[in-house]
Design a protein around this motif. Structure first.
Motif, short mmCIF file in Angstrom:
data_model
loop_
_atom_site.label_atom_id
_atom_site.label_comp_id
_atom_site.label_asym_id
_atom_site.label_seq_id
_atom_site.Cartn_x
_atom_site.Cartn_y
_atom_site.Cartn_z
N ARG A 55 -0.12 1.37 6.07
CA ARG A 55 -0.34 2.81 6.17
C ARG A 55 0.89 3.62 5.82
O ARG A 55 2.01 3.14 5.86
CB ARG A 55 -0.80 3.12 7.59
CG ARG A 55 -2.12 2.37 7.87
CD ARG A 55 -2.65 2.63 9.20
NE ARG A 55 -3.04 4.04 9.28
CZ ARG A 55 -3.38 4.62 10.39
NH1 ARG A 55 -3.41 3.95 11.51
NH2 ARG A 55 -3.71 5.90 10.40
N GLY A 56 0.64 4.88 5.51
CA GLY A 56 1.71 5.83 5.24
C GLY A 56 2.50 5.48 3.99
O GLY A 56 1.93 5.01 3.00
N THR A 57 3.79 5.68 4.06
CA THR A 57 4.64 5.44 2.89
C THR A 57 5.15 4.00 2.82
O THR A 57 5.88 3.66 1.90
CB THR A 57 5.85 6.40 2.91
OG1 THR A 57 6.59 6.17 4.11
CG2 THR A 57 5.41 7.85 2.82
#
Length: 154
Positions: free
Chosen positions: A80-82
């Motif tokens: 998830r995310g970066t």
């Protein structure tokens, strides 16, 4: 061109250490050969510096989602995310689509970072980057930006 197999990849890891890297791949497209050479290069760097004494499951995905499975378990996961790669409980998850957007020296550092988290038990993100910068060729760690940078010749 033929697909690359798990066996093909394992041949580039020293025989004494192969047991400790449980690669979760079957067949890989030949266009990803360079990616897996960078991964095995990271493994070989790690083996020079670390007394490897535990086994890790290593998952490769062409995106941020995947599945880990055995006879009695199916686990769907998502990076998830970066985040590009993740280490969690002796499992390493690599998003090779996302990491392939970076230069080869940076990809090598990213693979090595997760291997160091796992095999050196380093939880601290700054410390692991300092370690990687000290053992990975052509990479420095910029503390101010909290990023790896390629070492450039002047």
């Amino acid at each position: 061109m033929e697909d690359i197999t798990r066996n093909d990849i394992m041949q580039h890891i020293p025989e004494a250490y192969r047991h400790f890297f449980d690669l979760r791949v079957d067949k890989i497209s030949p266009n990803l050969e360079r990616t897996f050479k960078l991964f095995t290069q990271a493994v070989n760097i790690l083996c020079e510096y670390v007394d490897i004494n535990k086994k890790a499951d290593i998952f490769f995905n062409l995106g941020n989602k995947g599945q880990a499975y055995s006879e009695n378990l199916l686990l769907n996961y998502e990076i998830r995310g970066t985040a590009i790669h993740i280490h969690y409980n002796n499992c390493i998850f690599f998003d090779i689509a996302k990491s392939s957007l970076y230069s080869e020296p940076l990809q090598l550092a990213m693979y090595l970072e997760e291997l160091c988290h796992c095999y050196m038990n380093i939880k601290d993100e700054v410390l692991v980057k300092i370690v990687v910068a000290n053992i990975c060729p052509n990479i420095i760690y910029n503390v101010e930006s909290d990023q790896y940078e390629e070492l450039t010749a002047n």
